[in-house]
Write a protein that holds these residues in place. Structure first.
Motif, PDB file in Angstrom:
ATOM      1  N   ALA A 152       0.835  -1.205   0.000  1.00  0.00           N
ATOM      2  CA  ALA A 152       0.000   0.000   0.000  1.00  0.00           C
ATOM      3  C   ALA A 152       0.868   1.252   0.000  1.00  0.00           C
ATOM      4  CB  ALA A 152      -0.938  -0.006   1.199  1.00  0.00           C
ATOM      5  N   THR A 153       1.949   1.241   0.760  1.00  0.00           N
ATOM      6  CA  THR A 153       2.870   2.388   0.784  1.00  0.00           C
ATOM      7  C   THR A 153       3.508   2.590  -0.584  1.00  0.00           C
ATOM      8  OG1 THR A 153       3.316   2.094   3.131  1.00  0.00           O
ATOM      9  CG2 THR A 153       4.968   3.303   1.863  1.00  0.00           C
ATOM     10  N   LEU A 154       3.941   1.507  -1.206  1.00  0.00           N
ATOM     11  CA  LEU A 154       4.537   1.602  -2.545  1.00  0.00           C
ATOM     12  C   LEU A 154       3.521   2.143  -3.554  1.00  0.00           C
ATOM     13  CD1 LEU A 154       6.436  -1.805  -2.541  1.00  0.00           C
ATOM     14  CD2 LEU A 154       7.493   0.460  -2.511  1.00  0.00           C
ATOM     15  N   ALA A 155       2.283   1.668  -3.476  1.00  0.00           N
ATOM     16  CA  ALA A 155       1.234   2.136  -4.387  1.00  0.00           C
ATOM     17  C   ALA A 155       0.972   3.628  -4.190  1.00  0.00           C
ATOM     18  CB  ALA A 155      -0.044   1.332  -4.179  1.00  0.00           C
ATOM     19  N   GLN A 156       0.976   4.091  -2.944  1.00  0.00           N
ATOM     20  CA  GLN A 156       0.772   5.515  -2.673  1.00  0.00           C
ATOM     21  C   GLN A 156       1.900   6.348  -3.285  1.00  0.00           C
ATOM     22  OE1 GLN A 156       0.452   5.642   1.586  1.00  0.00           O
ATOM     23  NE2 GLN A 156      -1.723   5.114   1.581  1.00  0.00           N
ATOM     24  N   ARG A 157       3.128   5.838  -3.206  1.00  0.00           N
ATOM     25  CA  ARG A 157       4.258   6.556  -3.803  1.00  0.00           C
ATOM     26  C   ARG A 157       4.110   6.641  -5.321  1.00  0.00           C
ATOM     27  NH1 ARG A 157       8.772   3.396  -0.606  1.00  0.00           N
ATOM     28  NH2 ARG A 157       8.488   4.316   1.437  1.00  0.00           N
ATOM     29  N   TYR A 158       3.701   5.532  -5.936  1.00  0.00           N
ATOM     30  CA  TYR A 158       3.464   5.560  -7.381  1.00  0.00           C
ATOM     31  C   TYR A 158       2.382   6.584  -7.725  1.00  0.00           C
ATOM     32  CZ  TYR A 158       6.125   1.301  -8.670  1.00  0.00           C
ATOM     33  OH  TYR A 158       7.108   0.371  -8.929  1.00  0.00           O
ATOM     34  N   THR A 159       1.278   6.554  -6.996  1.00  0.00           N
ATOM     35  CA  THR A 159       0.170   7.470  -7.272  1.00  0.00           C
ATOM     36  C   THR A 159       0.627   8.920  -7.140  1.00  0.00           C
ATOM     37  OG1 THR A 159      -1.475   5.839  -6.588  1.00  0.00           O
ATOM     38  CG2 THR A 159      -2.157   8.152  -6.566  1.00  0.00           C
ATOM     39  N   HIS A 160       1.399   9.215  -6.110  1.00  0.00           N
ATOM     40  CA  HIS A 160       1.914  10.578  -5.934  1.00  0.00           C
ATOM     41  C   HIS A 160       2.846  10.958  -7.086  1.00  0.00           C
ATOM     42  CE1 HIS A 160       3.224  14.210  -3.923  1.00  0.00           C
ATOM     43  NE2 HIS A 160       4.474  13.840  -4.134  1.00  0.00           N
ATOM     44  N   ALA A 161       3.711  10.057  -7.480  1.00  0.00           N
ATOM     45  CA  ALA A 161       4.682  10.356  -8.537  1.00  0.00           C
ATOM     46  C   ALA A 161       4.028  10.498  -9.906  1.00  0.00           C
ATOM     47  CB  ALA A 161       5.745   9.263  -8.592  1.00  0.00           C
ATOM     48  N   PHE A 162       2.933   9.778 -10.136  1.00  0.00           N
ATOM     49  CA  PHE A 162       2.302   9.775 -11.455  1.00  0.00           C
ATOM     50  C   PHE A 162       1.001  10.561 -11.493  1.00  0.00           C
ATOM     51  CE2 PHE A 162       4.421   5.409 -11.520  1.00  0.00           C
ATOM     52  CZ  PHE A 162       5.556   5.877 -12.160  1.00  0.00           C
ATOM     53  N   GLN A 163       0.801  11.476 -10.561  1.00  0.00           N
ATOM     54  CA  GLN A 163      -0.472  12.176 -10.504  1.00  0.00           C
ATOM     55  C   GLN A 163      -0.767  13.006 -11.747  1.00  0.00           C
ATOM     56  OE1 GLN A 163      -0.714  15.055  -7.238  1.00  0.00           O
ATOM     57  NE2 GLN A 163       1.436  14.651  -6.839  1.00  0.00           N
ATOM     58  N   ARG A 164       0.261  13.312 -12.549  1.00  0.00           N
ATOM     59  CA  ARG A 164       0.016  14.072 -13.777  1.00  0.00           C
ATOM     60  C   ARG A 164      -0.544  13.195 -14.901  1.00  0.00           C
ATOM     61  NH1 ARG A 164       4.279  14.076 -17.826  1.00  0.00           N
ATOM     62  NH2 ARG A 164       5.968  12.710 -17.164  1.00  0.00           N
ATOM     63  N   PHE A 165      -0.467  11.865 -14.724  1.00  0.00           N
ATOM     64  CA  PHE A 165      -1.001  10.930 -15.719  1.00  0.00           C
ATOM     65  C   PHE A 165      -2.491  10.715 -15.511  1.00  0.00           C
ATOM     66  CE2 PHE A 165       3.406   8.877 -15.466  1.00  0.00           C
ATOM     67  CZ  PHE A 165       3.872   9.554 -16.579  1.00  0.00           C
ATOM     68  N   ASN A 166      -3.189  10.479 -16.598  1.00  0.00           N
ATOM     69  CA  ASN A 166      -4.572  10.017 -16.507  1.00  0.00           C
ATOM     70  C   ASN A 166      -4.535   8.501 -16.381  1.00  0.00           C
ATOM     71  OD1 ASN A 166      -5.691  12.596 -16.918  1.00  0.00           O
ATOM     72  ND2 ASN A 166      -5.390  12.412 -19.121  1.00  0.00           N
ATOM     73  N   GLY A 167      -5.592   7.923 -15.919  1.00  0.00           N
ATOM     74  CA  GLY A 167      -5.687   6.471 -15.887  1.00  0.00           C
ATOM     75  C   GLY A 167      -4.963   5.796 -14.743  1.00  0.00           C
ATOM     76  N   LEU A 168      -4.846   6.489 -13.609  1.00  0.00           N
ATOM     77  CA  LEU A 168      -4.248   5.857 -12.428  1.00  0.00           C
ATOM     78  C   LEU A 168      -5.250   4.889 -11.812  1.00  0.00           C
ATOM     79  CD1 LEU A 168      -2.500   8.862 -10.654  1.00  0.00           C
ATOM     80  CD2 LEU A 168      -1.466   7.136 -12.111  1.00  0.00           C
ATOM     81  N   PRO A 169      -4.771   3.821 -11.196  1.00  0.00           N
ATOM     82  CA  PRO A 169      -5.706   2.903 -10.546  1.00  0.00           C
ATOM     83  C   PRO A 169      -6.386   3.577  -9.358  1.00  0.00           C
ATOM     84  CG  PRO A 169      -3.426   2.254 -10.118  1.00  0.00           C
ATOM     85  CD  PRO A 169      -3.377   3.399 -11.072  1.00  0.00           C
ATOM     86  N   PRO A 170      -7.647   3.241  -9.110  1.00  0.00           N
ATOM     87  CA  PRO A 170      -8.352   3.853  -7.972  1.00  0.00           C
ATOM     88  C   PRO A 170      -7.757   3.395  -6.646  1.00  0.00           C
ATOM     89  CG  PRO A 170      -9.663   2.105  -8.950  1.00  0.00           C
ATOM     90  CD  PRO A 170      -8.464   2.269  -9.823  1.00  0.00           C
ATOM     91  N   ASP A 171      -7.693   4.324  -5.718  1.00  0.00           N
ATOM     92  CA  ASP A 171      -7.179   4.013  -4.382  1.00  0.00           C
ATOM     93  C   ASP A 171      -8.343   4.056  -3.405  1.00  0.00           C
ATOM     94  OD1 ASP A 171      -5.704   3.575  -2.134  1.00  0.00           O
ATOM     95  OD2 ASP A 171      -4.655   5.494  -2.171  1.00  0.00           O
ATOM     96  N   THR A 172      -9.015   2.944  -3.271  1.00  0.00           N
ATOM     97  CA  THR A 172     -10.154   2.870  -2.379  1.00  0.00           C
ATOM     98  C   THR A 172      -9.706   2.374  -1.008  1.00  0.00           C
ATOM     99  OG1 THR A 172     -10.625   0.649  -3.217  1.00  0.00           O
ATOM    100  CG2 THR A 172     -11.805   2.459  -4.242  1.00  0.00           C
TER     101      THR A 172
END
Length: 108
Positions: free
Chosen positions: A27-47
């Motif tokens: 979950a921590t790794l996924a949060q880092r990816y989401t933060h790093a790629f926030q400029r991209f569209n199509g990120l996986p949902p973080d529910t």
């Protein structure tokens, strides 16, 4: 079908003790990816309560992303022409994840 023998059961029993920690690390790794790629569209949902078995980016050209990662000796999986699965496992270090993020952002 096959049955678990005693050795397999013992190994899985030991691994089970680590499961919550491994899921938290994912979950921590996924949060880092989401933060790093926030400029991209199509990120996986973080529910809330999500169990991260994979982190898949939706890209215009997943093959380009995969080639960029391969040039840095980073394995990835193309799910289909527009989706790229990034490395996501509990033992992934901060430095390794930074390499993944840099390779993806540089190649796209």
């Amino acid at each position: 079908n096959s049955r678990l023998d005693a050795i397999q059961a013992a190994i899985l029993n030991v691994k089970l003790c680590h499961l919550d920690r491994w899921l938290a690390q994912r979950a921590t790794l996924a949060q880092r990816y989401t933060h790093a790629f926030q400029r991209f569209n199509g990120l996986p949902p973080d529910t809330p309560g999500r169990v991260w078995s994979s982190y898949v980016l939706q890209l215009d050209d997943a093959e380009l992303g995969a080639r960029s990662l391969a040039m840095c000796d980073i394995e990835s999986s193309i799910i289909d022409p527009g989706r790229l699965a990034l490395p996501l496992y509990p033992q992934l270090t901060d430095n390794e994840q930074a390499c993944v993020i840099n390779a993806v952002t540089a190649g796209i």
